[in-house]
Design a protein around this motif. Structure first.
Motif, short mmCIF file in Angstrom:
data_model
loop_
_atom_site.label_atom_id
_atom_site.label_comp_id
_atom_site.label_asym_id
_atom_site.label_seq_id
_atom_site.Cartn_x
_atom_site.Cartn_y
_atom_site.Cartn_z
N CYS A 1 0.84 -1.20 0.00
CA CYS A 1 0.00 0.00 0.00
C CYS A 1 0.88 1.25 0.00
O CYS A 1 1.79 1.38 0.82
CB CYS A 1 -0.90 -0.01 1.23
N CYS B 1 -0.09 3.38 3.54
CA CYS B 1 0.39 3.00 4.88
C CYS B 1 1.56 2.02 4.85
O CYS B 1 2.10 1.68 5.91
CB CYS B 1 -0.76 2.44 5.71
N CYS C 1 -6.60 -0.94 0.04
CA CYS C 1 -5.97 -1.35 1.30
C CYS C 1 -7.05 -1.51 2.39
O CYS C 1 -7.82 -0.59 2.65
CB CYS C 1 -4.94 -0.33 1.74
N CYS D 1 -5.95 1.14 5.53
CA CYS D 1 -6.08 2.60 5.49
C CYS D 1 -7.04 3.10 4.42
O CYS D 1 -7.34 4.29 4.37
CB CYS D 1 -4.71 3.25 5.31
ZN LIG Z 1 -2.82 1.20 3.47
#
Ligand SMILES: [Zn+2]
Length: 153
Positions: free
Chosen positions: A34, A37, A48, A51
């Motif tokens: 990701c 994050c 994701c 996040c």
């Molecule tokens: Zn993420």
């Protein structure tokens, strides 16, 4: 055999892992992370779960890790009948080193003497074959015992 990525997309797949297959096609082992994050995500997703970001970065990764689980196939199942000549064979689920616990499945090749959960393995990318239904693939091989760090006694 020529690999035809767009024609041979995994049946039932959603396409989130397309970059994985394109990477293997080029001889690169790549896994998604990701961009928001930094969480590794395998199997691949479009978004994701931690996040909510839609941005993924595909990182070229060294195909090595440890066996998380494995199984031996004693039967040539209909969907993998191309491997009938290999029965019995071992499929390993390998936790990739430095990839946040991502686990990648592949057939184990070579010596099985030290096969066990936790054993170190290295991956080798193979070009498309009939056995792999026309996809490039990664196979795992137990790491040479001489490469292992001796345990203190
Ligand atoms: Zn993420």
């Amino acid at each position: 055999m020529e690999y035809e990525f767009e024609k041979r997309r995994i049946t039932g797949g959603i396409g989130a892992d397309d970059e994985y297959w394109r990477g293997l096609e080029r001889g690169e082992f790549r896994l998604p992370r990701c961009a928001g994050c930094g969480r590794w995500m395998w199997p691949a997703h479009f978004r994701c779960g931690a996040c909510g970001s839609w941005e993924m970065e595909w990182h070229r990764t060294v195909p090595k890790g440890t066996i998380y689980s494995w199984t031996r196939s004693w039967y040539a199942f209909e969907r993998v009948k191309e491997r009938a000549g290999d029965v019995p064979y071992v499929t390993a689920l390998v936790e990739i080193e430095g990839a946040g616990g991502a686990r990648v499945m592949g057939v184990l090749v070579g010596d099985e003497t030290d096969l066990r959960v936790g054993a170190a393995v290295t991956g080798e990318i193979l070009p498309p074959t009939e056995k792999a239904k026309g996809y490039p693939s990664i196979v795992w091989r137990l790491a040479d015992a001489s490469d292992a760090v001796p345990s203190p006694v």
